[in-house]
Scaffold this motif. Sequence first.
Motif, PDB file in Angstrom:
ATOM      1  N   GLY A  55      73.068 -10.148 -16.177  1.00  0.00           N
ATOM      2  CA  GLY A  55      73.393 -10.280 -14.762  1.00  0.00           C
ATOM      3  C   GLY A  55      73.052  -9.034 -13.972  1.00  0.00           C
ATOM      4  O   GLY A  55      72.541  -9.110 -12.848  1.00  0.00           O
ATOM      5  N   PHE A  56      73.325  -7.874 -14.553  1.00  0.00           N
ATOM      6  CA  PHE A  56      73.042  -6.621 -13.863  1.00  0.00           C
ATOM      7  C   PHE A  56      71.534  -6.442 -13.661  1.00  0.00           C
ATOM      8  O   PHE A  56      71.083  -6.032 -12.587  1.00  0.00           O
ATOM      9  N   ILE A  57      70.749  -6.755 -14.696  1.00  0.00           N
ATOM     10  CA  ILE A  57      69.290  -6.623 -14.589  1.00  0.00           C
ATOM     11  C   ILE A  57      68.754  -7.609 -13.545  1.00  0.00           C
ATOM     12  O   ILE A  57      67.883  -7.268 -12.729  1.00  0.00           O
ATOM     13  N   CYS A  58      69.269  -8.844 -13.552  1.00  0.00           N
ATOM     14  CA  CYS A  58      68.839  -9.838 -12.557  1.00  0.00           C
ATOM     15  C   CYS A  58      69.192  -9.385 -11.142  1.00  0.00           C
ATOM     16  O   CYS A  58      68.397  -9.551 -10.216  1.00  0.00           O
ATOM     17  N   LEU A  59      70.374  -8.814 -10.982  1.00  0.00           N
ATOM     18  CA  LEU A  59      70.784  -8.315  -9.663  1.00  0.00           C
ATOM     19  C   LEU A  59      69.839  -7.217  -9.185  1.00  0.00           C
ATOM     20  O   LEU A  59      69.451  -7.177  -8.006  1.00  0.00           O
ATOM     21  N   PHE A  60      69.439  -6.330 -10.088  1.00  0.00           N
ATOM     22  CA  PHE A  60      68.507  -5.262  -9.750  1.00  0.00           C
ATOM     23  C   PHE A  60      67.177  -5.846  -9.272  1.00  0.00           C
ATOM     24  O   PHE A  60      66.622  -5.421  -8.249  1.00  0.00           O
ATOM     25  N   VAL A  61      66.669  -6.836 -10.013  1.00  0.00           N
ATOM     26  CA  VAL A  61      65.384  -7.447  -9.659  1.00  0.00           C
ATOM     27  C   VAL A  61      65.483  -8.189  -8.330  1.00  0.00           C
ATOM     28  O   VAL A  61      64.583  -8.094  -7.479  1.00  0.00           O
ATOM     29  N   LEU A  62      66.561  -8.939  -8.113  1.00  0.00           N
ATOM     30  CA  LEU A  62      66.731  -9.669  -6.859  1.00  0.00           C
ATOM     31  C   LEU A  62      66.802  -8.723  -5.663  1.00  0.00           C
ATOM     32  O   LEU A  62      66.213  -8.988  -4.606  1.00  0.00           O
ATOM     33  N   LEU A  63      67.510  -7.620  -5.838  1.00  0.00           N
ATOM     34  CA  LEU A  63      67.597  -6.643  -4.759  1.00  0.00           C
ATOM     35  C   LEU A  63      66.228  -6.029  -4.476  1.00  0.00           C
ATOM     36  O   LEU A  63      65.866  -5.770  -3.321  1.00  0.00           O
ATOM     37  N   ALA A  64      65.453  -5.817  -5.542  1.00  0.00           N
ATOM     38  CA  ALA A  64      64.100  -5.283  -5.370  1.00  0.00           C
ATOM     39  C   ALA A  64      63.220  -6.268  -4.598  1.00  0.00           C
ATOM     40  O   ALA A  64      62.381  -5.864  -3.784  1.00  0.00           O
ATOM     41  N   LEU A  65      63.417  -7.561  -4.844  1.00  0.00           N
ATOM     42  CA  LEU A  65      62.602  -8.582  -4.184  1.00  0.00           C
ATOM     43  C   LEU A  65      62.975  -8.774  -2.712  1.00  0.00           C
ATOM     44  O   LEU A  65      62.105  -8.931  -1.857  1.00  0.00           O
ATOM     45  N   SER A 499      54.180   0.527  -6.038  1.00  0.00           N
ATOM     46  CA  SER A 499      54.712   1.717  -6.696  1.00  0.00           C
ATOM     47  C   SER A 499      56.217   1.857  -6.500  1.00  0.00           C
ATOM     48  O   SER A 499      56.901   2.455  -7.330  1.00  0.00           O
ATOM     49  N   GLY A 500      56.753   1.279  -5.422  1.00  0.00           N
ATOM     50  CA  GLY A 500      58.179   1.403  -5.154  1.00  0.00           C
ATOM     51  C   GLY A 500      59.044   0.760  -6.207  1.00  0.00           C
ATOM     52  O   GLY A 500      60.123   1.263  -6.532  1.00  0.00           O
ATOM     53  N   GLY A 501      58.592  -0.381  -6.761  1.00  0.00           N
ATOM     54  CA  GLY A 501      59.381  -1.079  -7.761  1.00  0.00           C
ATOM     55  C   GLY A 501      59.533  -0.280  -9.033  1.00  0.00           C
ATOM     56  O   GLY A 501      60.644  -0.116  -9.563  1.00  0.00           O
ATOM     57  N   ILE A 502      58.419   0.251  -9.526  1.00  0.00           N
ATOM     58  CA  ILE A 502      58.465   1.044 -10.761  1.00  0.00           C
ATOM     59  C   ILE A 502      59.172   2.377 -10.512  1.00  0.00           C
ATOM     60  O   ILE A 502      59.913   2.866 -11.366  1.00  0.00           O
ATOM     61  N   SER A 503      58.970   2.961  -9.333  1.00  0.00           N
ATOM     62  CA  SER A 503      59.653   4.223  -9.018  1.00  0.00           C
ATOM     63  C   SER A 503      61.163   4.033  -9.008  1.00  0.00           C
ATOM     64  O   SER A 503      61.921   4.872  -9.496  1.00  0.00           O
TER      65      SER A 503
END
Length: 540
Positions: A55-65, A499-503
């Motif tokens: 859930g935490f990893i998914c939340l991180f990805v959703l926020l990035a999107l 680059s922002g996502g990986i950074s």
Amino acid sequence: MTDLTDSFKVADITTSLAATSSNVCDPRSAPRSVEKSSTAEKLALSNPAFWYSGGFICLFVLLALFDSELLASLVNTGFSWSVNVFGPYWQVLLLLTFLISLALAAGRTGNVILGGIAKPEMGTFRWMAIIFCTLLAGGGVFWAAAEPIAHFVSPPPLYGASGDIQQVAVNALSQSFMHWGFLAWAIVGSLTAIVVMHLHYDKGLPLKPRILLYPVLGERALKGHTGALIDACCIIGVAAGTIGPIGFLGLQVSYALNALFEIPDGFTTQLIIILFAIALYTLSALSGLNRGMQTLSRYNVILASALMLYILIFGPTNFIINGYIQGVGSLLNNFIPMATFRGDESWLSGWTVFFWGWFVGYSPMMAIFIARISRGRSLRQLISTTSIIAPLVTCFWFTVVGGSGLAFEIANPGSVSGAFEGFNLPGALLAVTSQLPFPTVISILFLVLTTIFIVTTGDSMTYTISVVISGETEPNAMIRIFWGVMMGVTALILISLGSGGISALQSFIIITAVPVSIILLPSLWNAPQIAMQMAKDQGL
């Protein structure tokens, strides 16, 4: 705090608890798990650690999107707080871990046999090959070429500028050795591995990060949401630390293919590279420890050795040999000042503390992985391999690759530093290989080497996360595929954002090290207590 000895006295009580887990002391003798019928059971969806970490990893990805600016702001704030508050602690933690592990290996405790069996399950070469390839992956190739030239162009503050260009090169190697040498290896494969191996194989506790806190919290660490949160913190840390290199692999190999063959350096190329890597490490994880992982590691060590020999013969041989000897000598001479340097916090956050956070995040899960492959090894074998031999080999690898770059840069100023400008890691590697005989062939071989390094890490961490989530030493295929694909897809999503996502992920990795580093702390005193008790029990 629960006394360690008292905790072990309740081992009989926890036997029933351990029996409820499908983990047992000897995985080879364990009966096969009853076949699971539902997808939920196969993915271990009933384990709260799955939902916390996933859930935490998914939340991180959703926020990035959906709001990358908010994510960047949160991550940057968390990163600054983490390195400022926990940076000094991490430096002390790594230094003490290394020194204590050396003391245990040097004393009578060094003869302790770990894992509850008298003879190693795995041959020494294969065992060392897996360890080398798994732990070296993040910096095996691109950092080896880039970090020495980075410290050459901008000397570390501890050393400062020098009018002697040869000494500047030695200082650059020495600083690189500090970041990828003794302390880095010790934190991922020494004291924590001793604790995990004893509590799992000798006491029957489940093969999960939560057992690192068992001597402190007792059964509270094994049950309910407390144990699940401990596991989830460690899974998030190692997942972030693995997703990053997978993403970097796509970016860096894509850049190299464009430079070598004019293949477009875009998301499509990166997508193909990462999908290929996902397929490789997932298939390898499915084949088990005794097939895919051993095969990949063995051939990767052979390829790395062949490339080292080639560069030694056809590259700047004298500089490599002299640079290694002087660089290691400078490291040993300045070891404590380098390990405890606090004079420039801005520089530390970009280098030493950044690397320490990355390695700390790996530590608990790597301890589980090492525990799984190291049964029957003596404590001295484990410590000498992970904390002495492997670091010295890593330093030599950095000298062969990065030292060659320094030699080429000294002979022809700008030939490597120009390509590295803008912190271009693959550019630095290609600048080195382009000055060797048969540059295209050597460059391709280095890309193959990098890919297998990353695949080996993805393989081992997919396996280890699956072990922790499922509670089985041989997790089913579905859970391995799920975590392998999930990490790869996360890397793809992040690099698709630019680059922002990986950074953001790179900085996030350091934040995940905060709770993990607290989990590691008790090993500083628990590992010596365990080693001394085992020495007594084994009549040493």
